[in-house]
Every structure is written in C-alpha cells, then in structure tokens.
Design a protein around this motif. Structure first.
Motif, short mmCIF file in Angstrom:
data_model
loop_
_atom_site.label_atom_id
_atom_site.label_comp_id
_atom_site.label_asym_id
_atom_site.label_seq_id
_atom_site.Cartn_x
_atom_site.Cartn_y
_atom_site.Cartn_z
N HIS A 168 -14.97 12.87 -3.45
CA HIS A 168 -13.94 13.41 -4.52
C HIS A 168 -13.86 12.29 -5.45
O HIS A 168 -13.89 12.52 -6.63
CB HIS A 168 -12.65 13.64 -3.54
N GLN A 169 -13.67 11.02 -4.94
CA GLN A 169 -13.48 10.17 -5.78
C GLN A 169 -14.76 9.68 -6.74
O GLN A 169 -14.23 9.59 -8.10
CB GLN A 169 -13.33 8.68 -4.96
N PHE A 208 -12.72 0.43 9.08
CA PHE A 208 -11.79 -0.81 9.56
C PHE A 208 -10.22 -0.33 9.72
O PHE A 208 -9.57 -0.60 10.69
CB PHE A 208 -11.99 -2.01 8.80
N LEU A 209 -9.83 0.14 8.62
CA LEU A 209 -8.38 0.47 8.63
C LEU A 209 -8.13 1.71 9.76
O LEU A 209 -7.14 1.56 10.26
CB LEU A 209 -8.15 1.16 7.35
N ALA A 239 -3.11 7.62 0.66
CA ALA A 239 -3.17 6.14 1.53
C ALA A 239 -4.61 5.50 1.50
O ALA A 239 -4.74 4.37 1.02
CB ALA A 239 -2.75 6.51 2.81
N SER A 240 -5.45 6.19 1.33
CA SER A 240 -7.08 5.57 1.13
C SER A 240 -6.99 5.04 -0.14
O SER A 240 -7.75 4.21 -0.32
CB SER A 240 -7.80 6.87 1.69
N SER A 266 -9.27 11.08 -10.24
CA SER A 266 -9.04 11.58 -8.79
C SER A 266 -7.93 12.55 -8.71
O SER A 266 -7.95 13.57 -8.02
CB SER A 266 -8.88 10.53 -7.76
N LEU A 272 -2.79 3.15 6.65
CA LEU A 272 -3.30 2.83 5.26
C LEU A 272 -4.57 3.67 4.93
O LEU A 272 -5.00 3.32 3.97
CB LEU A 272 -3.58 1.22 5.35
N THR A 273 -5.10 4.53 5.73
CA THR A 273 -5.89 5.55 5.52
C THR A 273 -5.62 6.97 5.90
O THR A 273 -5.06 7.08 6.80
CB THR A 273 -7.12 4.83 5.94
N ASP A 274 -6.38 7.74 5.15
CA ASP A 274 -6.35 9.28 5.40
C ASP A 274 -7.65 9.60 6.20
O ASP A 274 -7.81 10.69 6.64
CB ASP A 274 -6.27 9.99 4.13
N CYS A 275 -8.55 8.64 6.24
CA CYS A 275 -9.92 8.88 6.88
C CYS A 275 -9.82 8.80 8.09
O CYS A 275 -10.47 7.94 8.81
CB CYS A 275 -10.83 8.17 6.07
N ALA A 335 -13.37 13.49 6.67
CA ALA A 335 -12.26 12.81 5.71
C ALA A 335 -12.97 11.70 4.81
O ALA A 335 -12.81 11.82 3.67
CB ALA A 335 -11.17 12.31 6.44
N SER A 390 -5.05 1.98 -0.62
CA SER A 390 -5.70 0.88 -0.05
C SER A 390 -7.22 0.41 -0.71
O SER A 390 -7.40 -0.68 -0.86
CB SER A 390 -5.78 1.12 1.39
N ASN A 437 -15.19 13.16 2.55
CA ASN A 437 -14.75 13.79 1.34
C ASN A 437 -13.95 13.03 0.33
O ASN A 437 -14.04 13.22 -0.93
CB ASN A 437 -13.72 14.73 1.97
N PHE A 438 -13.41 11.73 1.07
CA PHE A 438 -12.62 11.10 -0.11
C PHE A 438 -13.35 10.35 -0.88
O PHE A 438 -13.01 10.14 -2.25
CB PHE A 438 -11.94 9.68 0.86
N HIS A 443 -14.36 -0.78 4.65
CA HIS A 443 -12.89 -0.98 4.87
C HIS A 443 -11.92 0.05 5.30
O HIS A 443 -11.10 -0.10 6.24
CB HIS A 443 -12.65 -1.48 3.23
N GLN A 444 -12.43 1.42 4.69
CA GLN A 444 -11.60 2.68 5.46
C GLN A 444 -11.88 2.72 6.76
O GLN A 444 -11.03 3.11 7.59
CB GLN A 444 -12.02 3.64 4.50
N PRO A 488 -4.91 14.62 -1.43
CA PRO A 488 -4.84 14.49 0.16
C PRO A 488 -5.31 13.10 0.86
O PRO A 488 -5.26 12.77 1.77
CB PRO A 488 -5.91 15.56 0.66
N PHE A 489 -5.67 12.12 -0.33
CA PHE A 489 -6.07 10.86 0.15
C PHE A 489 -5.19 9.76 -0.51
O PHE A 489 -5.92 8.66 -0.84
CB PHE A 489 -7.54 10.77 -0.30
N VAL A 538 0.83 -1.33 0.12
CA VAL A 538 -0.08 -0.02 -0.06
C VAL A 538 0.84 1.37 0.15
O VAL A 538 0.71 2.17 -0.94
CB VAL A 538 -1.10 -0.15 1.20
#
Lengths: 228, 228
Positions: B216-217, B193-194, A178-179, A221, B201-204, B209, A182, B212-213, B190-191, A175-176, A160
């Motif tokens: 955005h995606q 859980f991370l 890592a997310s 993205s 492994l996550t920015d959330c 966050a 993963s 927004n992730f 999953h996010q 800004p995301f 990852v």
DNA sequence: AGTTAGTGATAGTAATACTATTATATTTGC
DNA sequence: GCAAATATAATAGTATTACTATCACTAACT
C-alpha cells in the motif's frame, strides 16, 4: 527553538538512573560531557572511566549516578524523546485542521535539531547524533522485553502513539496507522544516517527533501491531496 | 524454497574472513554453530571462546577463520543478503509488467524466511532473526565509512539498488526511489522486530499485514492502482 | 561536635577480546 | 611410505572493560 515557558523539565523514568543527574552540578557535568564523549568516540568506545577523567572526577562517581552505560544511553535517549515530544506538542497544539496538524508534526520530526537554550547543559544537536547512531542499540538486546515492561521506552512509544492519532484524525479508516507512525519515526533517523554514510541509498540530501519524502509517503498513503 | 539450480554459492566479500569457512568442515561448523549461538544468546553475549567450546574445538581455531566477532557478523549478514538477493532475482526474473514485478519483489522482502535445503549447514530462519536483531549494529559504528569503502555492505546496497530500479520502472518520475527502497528494506525488518517486542507500535501482526502495509505504501506513493 | 551525604582515589575481580607459542594431527606431494 | 606442509588444538599471556568494594576527605546540616 524558543519556549513560551522557561521552567520546563523533561521527565525521564527514574529507574534509568541511581541518582538524578539534574539534582547536582556533578550530575549535569556527567550528562553534558557524556553526550560530548559518546558523540566523539561512539558508544562502543565510551566508558565511565574515560568520562570520569574528562570531567576531572572519577569512574566511581559516575557509577553513583548511573548503574551502567546501557542505562546511561537509555537515560539520554529518553531525555531526547521527551524533549522532542515537548516540541511536537507545542507545535501542533491548538491546530484544528487534522491535515495541517499532521504536516506540522512531520516537519518537527524530520527537521534537523537545533540547540535549545532552555536546557543549558545539554547539546541537543550532539544528542541527536547519538540518538541516530546509538538508539537502536538500546532496544536491540536480549533484555528488551524486561526493560520494556519496566517502562524504559515509554516516551518513544508515546511519541509513536501521538503520531498515530494524528494520522487517524486525517483518515480514520487507514488500517496501518501504528506501522506508518513507527516507520516515519525510525525512517527519519535512518534516512539521516544514510545521508551521512550511504548517500547512494537515499534521496534525502537536505532537510526539505527528507520532509517532502515523508510528507508525500504519509499523505499519499492516506489518499489526501497535498500542495507542492 | 526450491531452486532450479543446485550448485549455487553465495559470494561474500573475501575480506570478511581470514579463511573461507566454506572451504572446510570446521569452517562450516563455525558458521552453523555461530548462527545458533548468536540467535540464542544475542550478539553482545556471544564470543569465540563460547563458540569454540560449542563445536568441541578451540577459541584459537575460530580466530583462524574470522578476525573478530564484528567481521563474523558482517560475514553472516552479507551471506543472508546475498541469499535474499538470489531469491529476489529468481522471483522477479522474466516478469515483464513492472507493477507486478515490484509486487513480487515486495512479497519476497516481507515474507518470513523459510529453511532452504540448498545450503544444508545454514539455518536461514535463525539467520533471519540475527539479521533483524543485530544487522544495524554492523553499520552503526565509528568505522562505518572505512568499512563501507572496503565493500562490506555491497550486497545490501545492491539489494536497495535493485528495488529502486523496480520502483523507477513503475514510475520513472518518482523522486524518492532510493529512499523508498531503503525504507522498505529497513522498515520490513523493523516492523518484524516491533511485532515481536512492541506490538502496540505496529499493525503488522502477520505476514499478510506486513506485505499489505508496504505494498500500500509503495503503490500509493507511486500513485498506481492496486487491487485489494 | 557528631552524623551524614557527596565525592574522590585506589585496588581488586571476572570476563572479554584478543595474540603468541607450542604441540599434535592430517593431508599432500614425491 | 615418508617428509614437508598445513590444519587444528591447547595453553598461556596481555590489555581492556565493566564493574564492586573499601577507605578517606570535605561540606553541610543538626
């Protein structure tokens, strides 16, 4: 997949096994037949007694290599991710253009697994099926935090991280990272699973669609132009 | 969450239970304490004997409501998805603007679960934890195709379908609407859980966050302007 | 020749995931 | 108010699982 080097070994955390299965013929047979057996009957219906019988040996012998079937699953999936990481590094090595590098990475991560003759006793395609169907079970447990501390998921985390770095090389302000990284790794497995069992929930009916979906998702993205 | 109607019931596939747990006090206690017990000890360490003891009853009584613990998990998660679907419909109902509608949907799907007083005996927050940690195990089995045919995953599939439709309402030409919808639903869990177990492994790291992730995606995939 | 490591076979244990049977308590229908 | 039906509780039993422990055999090495 052809390798430049023929003597590569995948390094797996030593705590996952009692005795290194690569160190003996029996160990290799345990891994080889273990992969076959799990992919046939599923992890729930798999046990060391059946595995012992299959290799013409005994339950107790298998226990001398692996503490329990959970650790065996972690060993197998770590081996898989180590192998995949090796491919990822080989494929993206020396590519200068960050966008092209990321594209190649996404291709490696979404393409179906082919047999790799370098590791003769391991059926990578069957192992990939196991990872898709069983990998989540290795961390969706009450022991996940302790096992994470003990380093059982290091290789996956490193994967990852590598993808995250490639994303940031394309767009350092995203800004995301890592997310997104993963999500791609987990999502690729999940979309593959859906294709097999819930086809109405996915558009990825083939390798190209899977690659294009994630390529589109990642590059839009990052707001980078892609060529279709 | 406040409801407009107070008499809503979540309809779960009747095959998931032997006797409807909503039909008796004991049944409700089985569900209520079952949720508490699973979220405490995890699904692997959960069994009907422990549950019977906890409600001052007996293993055999629990078996009269649920065939086995696997079906019990499917019942609980179906209930959860039915409840979530109800929120999704309530929240997006009567919104004309497709982009705004999709935004509200993503908000519902990524926001943390709050208790819902309409279903007094169900602790939705604990149930959400169960769904995050155990839901995958309900379909990552060798029986998934048969169980899918029997309709055990209908509600979840309907949820993905609803999100897919909202995506297509924003951009009818987007070729990966099903994959994007399933990625968002699975990815949100999953996010989450991370964030709890693999924060690197996550920015959330919080609700906003996460929202927004995915916003955005989704919206960059659909090439629609969003306001930050 | 003696120690050691690796393997194989057997037996045993505690727990799990049930099934079956019987007993008791509660509800209901008349 | 009582019999019949239903719901619940208690107990016991079974097959399987996930191990652990012990012992025996063989090959290798010293």
């Amino acid at each position: 997949m052809k390798h430049l080097i023929n003597t590569v070994k995948i390094a797996v955390n030593e705590k996952t096994y009692v005795k290194n299965p690569e160190s003996s013929d029996l160990g290799k047979r345990i891994v080889q037949s273990g992969i076959a057996l799990i992919s046939e009957v599923g992890f729930e219906n798999f046990n060391f007694r059946k595995l012992g019988a299959r290799i013409g040996s005994n339950e107790s012998s298998v226990y001398r290599y692996f503490e329990n079937k959970h650790k065996f699953l972690i060993y197998l999936s770590s081996w898989y991710w180590g192998w995949k990481e090796y491919q990822l590094v080989l494929t993206t090595n020396n590519i200068q253009d960050p966008a092209f590098k990321l594209e190649r990475a996404l291709n490696v991560l979404t393409e179906p697994v082919e047999a790799d003759s370098s590791f003769s006793y391991i059926d990578e395609a069957a192992l990939y099926q196991i990872v898709i169907n069983e990998y989540s079970k290795s961390f969706l447990t009450k022991e996940v935090d302790r096992e994470n501390k003990e380093g059982y998921f290091e290789i996956y985390k490193r994967m990852v991280g590598r993808l995250q770095d490639m994303i940031l090389a394309v767009d350092p302000d995203y800004p995301f990272a890592a997310s997104l990284a993963s999500t791609v790794l987990e999502g690729a497995m999940h979309q593959y699973f859906l294709k097999e069992h819930f086809p109405s929930l996915t558009d990825c009916s083939d390798k190209d669609a899977l690659y294009n979906f994630f390529k589109h998702q990642v590059f839009t993205s990052l707001n980078v132009q892609i060529d279709d």
